[in-house]
Design a protein around this motif. Structure first.
Motif, PDB file in Angstrom:
ATOM      1  N   UNK A   1      18.479   1.853 -32.923  1.00 11.79           N
ATOM      2  CA  UNK A   1      17.592   1.047 -31.777  1.00 11.79           C
ATOM      3  C   UNK A   1      18.111  -0.046 -32.021  1.00 11.79           C
ATOM      4  N   UNK A   2      18.528  -0.897 -33.190  1.00 10.65           N
ATOM      5  CA  UNK A   2      19.221  -2.132 -33.309  1.00 10.65           C
ATOM      6  C   UNK A   2      20.547  -1.966 -32.780  1.00 10.65           C
ATOM      7  N   UNK A   3      21.247  -1.009 -32.819  1.00  7.49           N
ATOM      8  CA  UNK A   3      22.547  -0.815 -32.135  1.00  7.49           C
ATOM      9  C   UNK A   3      22.482  -0.903 -30.549  1.00  7.49           C
ATOM     10  N   UNK A   4      21.640  -0.140 -30.132  1.00 14.85           N
ATOM     11  CA  UNK A   4      21.565  -0.134 -28.672  1.00 14.85           C
ATOM     12  C   UNK A   4      20.900  -1.408 -28.005  1.00 14.85           C
TER      13      UNK A   4
ATOM     14  N   UNK B   1      14.613 -17.752 -30.815  1.00 15.64           N
ATOM     15  CA  UNK B   1      14.868 -16.973 -31.898  1.00 15.64           C
ATOM     16  C   UNK B   1      14.958 -15.469 -31.187  1.00 15.64           C
ATOM     17  N   UNK B   2      13.932 -15.140 -30.375  1.00 16.51           N
ATOM     18  CA  UNK B   2      13.585 -14.001 -29.712  1.00 16.51           C
ATOM     19  C   UNK B   2      14.938 -13.750 -28.624  1.00 16.51           C
ATOM     20  N   UNK B   3      15.212 -14.877 -27.922  1.00 19.11           N
ATOM     21  CA  UNK B   3      16.195 -14.883 -26.992  1.00 19.11           C
ATOM     22  C   UNK B   3      17.516 -14.634 -27.478  1.00 19.11           C
ATOM     23  N   UNK B   4      17.594 -15.332 -28.855  1.00 19.68           N
ATOM     24  CA  UNK B   4      18.855 -15.346 -29.513  1.00 19.68           C
ATOM     25  C   UNK B   4      19.273 -13.749 -29.815  1.00 19.68           C
ATOM     26  N   UNK B   5      18.268 -13.206 -30.399  1.00 17.78           N
ATOM     27  CA  UNK B   5      18.359 -11.670 -30.870  1.00 17.78           C
ATOM     28  C   UNK B   5      18.578 -10.793 -29.500  1.00 17.78           C
ATOM     29  N   UNK B   6      17.492 -10.891 -28.510  1.00 14.35           N
ATOM     30  CA  UNK B   6      17.635  -9.732 -27.718  1.00 14.35           C
ATOM     31  C   UNK B   6      18.545 -10.148 -26.345  1.00 14.35           C
ATOM     32  N   UNK B   7      18.622 -11.454 -25.900  1.00 13.51           N
ATOM     33  CA  UNK B   7      19.689 -11.485 -24.901  1.00 13.51           C
ATOM     34  C   UNK B   7      21.269 -11.736 -25.238  1.00 13.51           C
TER      35      UNK B   7
ATOM     36  N   UNK C   1      21.670  -4.221 -29.176  1.00 19.67           N
ATOM     37  CA  UNK C   1      22.699  -5.116 -29.469  1.00 19.67           C
ATOM     38  C   UNK C   1      23.426  -5.041 -28.231  1.00 19.67           C
ATOM     39  N   UNK C   2      23.860  -4.035 -27.527  1.00 18.06           N
ATOM     40  CA  UNK C   2      24.411  -3.729 -26.374  1.00 18.06           C
ATOM     41  C   UNK C   2      23.809  -3.953 -24.831  1.00 18.06           C
ATOM     42  N   UNK C   3      22.471  -4.407 -25.214  1.00 18.71           N
ATOM     43  CA  UNK C   3      21.627  -4.669 -24.047  1.00 18.71           C
ATOM     44  C   UNK C   3      21.450  -5.830 -23.389  1.00 18.71           C
ATOM     45  N   UNK C   4      21.619  -6.882 -24.257  1.00 19.94           N
ATOM     46  CA  UNK C   4      21.407  -8.386 -23.664  1.00 19.94           C
ATOM     47  C   UNK C   4      22.361  -8.742 -22.483  1.00 19.94           C
ATOM     48  N   UNK C   5      21.688  -9.792 -21.514  1.00 22.78           N
ATOM     49  CA  UNK C   5      22.436 -10.223 -20.522  1.00 22.78           C
ATOM     50  C   UNK C   5      23.669 -11.272 -21.044  1.00 22.78           C
ATOM     51  N   UNK C   6      23.400 -11.685 -22.267  1.00 20.62           N
ATOM     52  CA  UNK C   6      24.499 -12.636 -22.631  1.00 20.62           C
ATOM     53  C   UNK C   6      25.350 -12.153 -23.546  1.00 20.62           C
ATOM     54  N   UNK C   7      25.451 -10.861 -24.023  1.00 18.27           N
ATOM     55  CA  UNK C   7      26.463 -10.057 -24.889  1.00 18.27           C
ATOM     56  C   UNK C   7      27.761 -10.444 -24.457  1.00 18.27           C
ATOM     57  N   UNK C   8      28.138 -10.380 -23.497  1.00 17.28           N
ATOM     58  CA  UNK C   8      29.385 -10.506 -23.003  1.00 17.28           C
ATOM     59  C   UNK C   8      30.058 -11.779 -23.263  1.00 17.28           C
ATOM     60  N   UNK C   9      29.175 -12.962 -23.683  1.00 14.96           N
ATOM     61  CA  UNK C   9      29.615 -14.311 -23.610  1.00 14.96           C
ATOM     62  C   UNK C   9      29.874 -14.708 -25.063  1.00 14.96           C
ATOM     63  N   UNK C  10      30.846 -15.547 -25.466  1.00 14.43           N
ATOM     64  CA  UNK C  10      30.969 -16.116 -26.697  1.00 14.43           C
ATOM     65  C   UNK C  10      29.586 -16.700 -27.353  1.00 14.43           C
ATOM     66  N   UNK C  11      29.547 -16.736 -28.627  1.00 16.09           N
ATOM     67  CA  UNK C  11      28.189 -17.155 -29.259  1.00 16.09           C
ATOM     68  C   UNK C  11      27.833 -18.553 -28.777  1.00 16.09           C
ATOM     69  N   UNK C  12      28.926 -19.431 -28.751  1.00 15.40           N
ATOM     70  CA  UNK C  12      28.502 -20.904 -28.319  1.00 15.40           C
ATOM     71  C   UNK C  12      28.011 -20.644 -26.827  1.00 15.40           C
ATOM     72  N   UNK C  13      28.550 -20.074 -26.010  1.00 17.10           N
ATOM     73  CA  UNK C  13      28.203 -20.267 -24.607  1.00 17.10           C
ATOM     74  C   UNK C  13      26.895 -19.596 -24.317  1.00 17.10           C
ATOM     75  N   UNK C  14      26.581 -18.569 -25.206  1.00 17.19           N
ATOM     76  CA  UNK C  14      25.347 -17.699 -25.057  1.00 17.19           C
ATOM     77  C   UNK C  14      24.074 -18.758 -25.613  1.00 17.19           C
ATOM     78  N   UNK C  15      24.457 -19.356 -26.762  1.00 16.54           N
ATOM     79  CA  UNK C  15      23.520 -20.212 -27.222  1.00 16.54           C
ATOM     80  C   UNK C  15      23.199 -21.318 -26.279  1.00 16.54           C
ATOM     81  N   UNK C  16      24.133 -21.837 -25.603  1.00 17.16           N
ATOM     82  CA  UNK C  16      24.380 -22.847 -24.652  1.00 17.16           C
ATOM     83  C   UNK C  16      23.386 -22.655 -23.583  1.00 17.16           C
ATOM     84  N   UNK C  17      23.631 -21.301 -23.059  1.00 18.46           N
ATOM     85  CA  UNK C  17      22.741 -20.881 -21.811  1.00 18.46           C
ATOM     86  C   UNK C  17      21.171 -20.561 -22.374  1.00 18.46           C
ATOM     87  N   UNK C  18      20.797 -20.164 -23.351  1.00 13.84           N
ATOM     88  CA  UNK C  18      19.882 -20.057 -23.994  1.00 13.84           C
ATOM     89  C   UNK C  18      19.024 -21.171 -24.124  1.00 13.84           C
TER      90      UNK C  18
END
Length: 165
Positions: free
Chosen positions: A68-71, A131-137, A73-90
């Motif tokens: 479930x954790x692995x799946x 924190x939930x967005x950081x994990x899930x998205x 991790x591949x599900x969020x809409x911001x997974x394709x972005x670099x960590x900095x960009x993903x955090x900035x978007x959140x």
């Protein structure tokens, strides 16, 4: 003087009655100890069996949770972005720009990009939603996380964390 007073209630009994009483007491005590021993043995063996059953159940659940954790991790809409960009978007989506004290890209390990973020004056709801967005998205992990009470308002929290994939 009337007579000598007996020190025990059975002192005045005939010797045969005293022997029967003592045999009965010894047999009763032996039976009581045996019953306690059997009860404790049965109780501990039941606990041991329950512990083994729980260990087996845990062994079955762990692979499912990892999957479930692995799946996730591949599900969020911001997974394709670099960590900095993903955090900035959140931060933009949650409208937390005013709470950001610092945000900079760093290297946690040679192969992994990461971002250090410091947010000040957050409520509990804002903190958990972020924190939930950081994990899930964004599917980011927090290898370093520090949460402190805000010095200006003790009802609020300050958070410093490092996020990486």
């Amino acid at each position: 003087m009337a007579g000598s007073s007996s020190t025990y209630p059975w002192s005045g009994w005939p010797p045969d009655a005293q022997q029967r009483l003592f045999r009965f007491v010894l047999t009763g005590l032996g039976g009581l100890f045996f019953a306690v021993f059997v009860g404790v043995f049965l109780f501990t063996s039941t606990l041991t069996q329950e512990i083994e059953a729980e260990k087996a159940q845990y062994g079955l659940v762990v692979p499912i949770v990892q999957n479930i954790t692995r799946l996730r991790a591949n599900q969020g809409d911001l997974v394709h972005l670099a960590p900095g960009e993903a955090v900035q978007r959140i931060i933009e989506d949650r409208k937390l720009e005013d709470y950001v004290a610092s945000m900079r890209t760093t290297r946690l390990r040679e192969e992994a990009d990461s971002v250090q973020v410091t947010l000040n004056g957050l409520t509990l709801i804002m903190l958990t939603d972020f924190l939930q967005d950081v994990r899930e998205r964004a599917s980011l992990q927090t290898p370093d996380f520090t949460l402190t009470r805000n010095p200006d308002d003790p009802r609020l929290a300050d958070m410093h964390l490092v996020l990486a994939r």
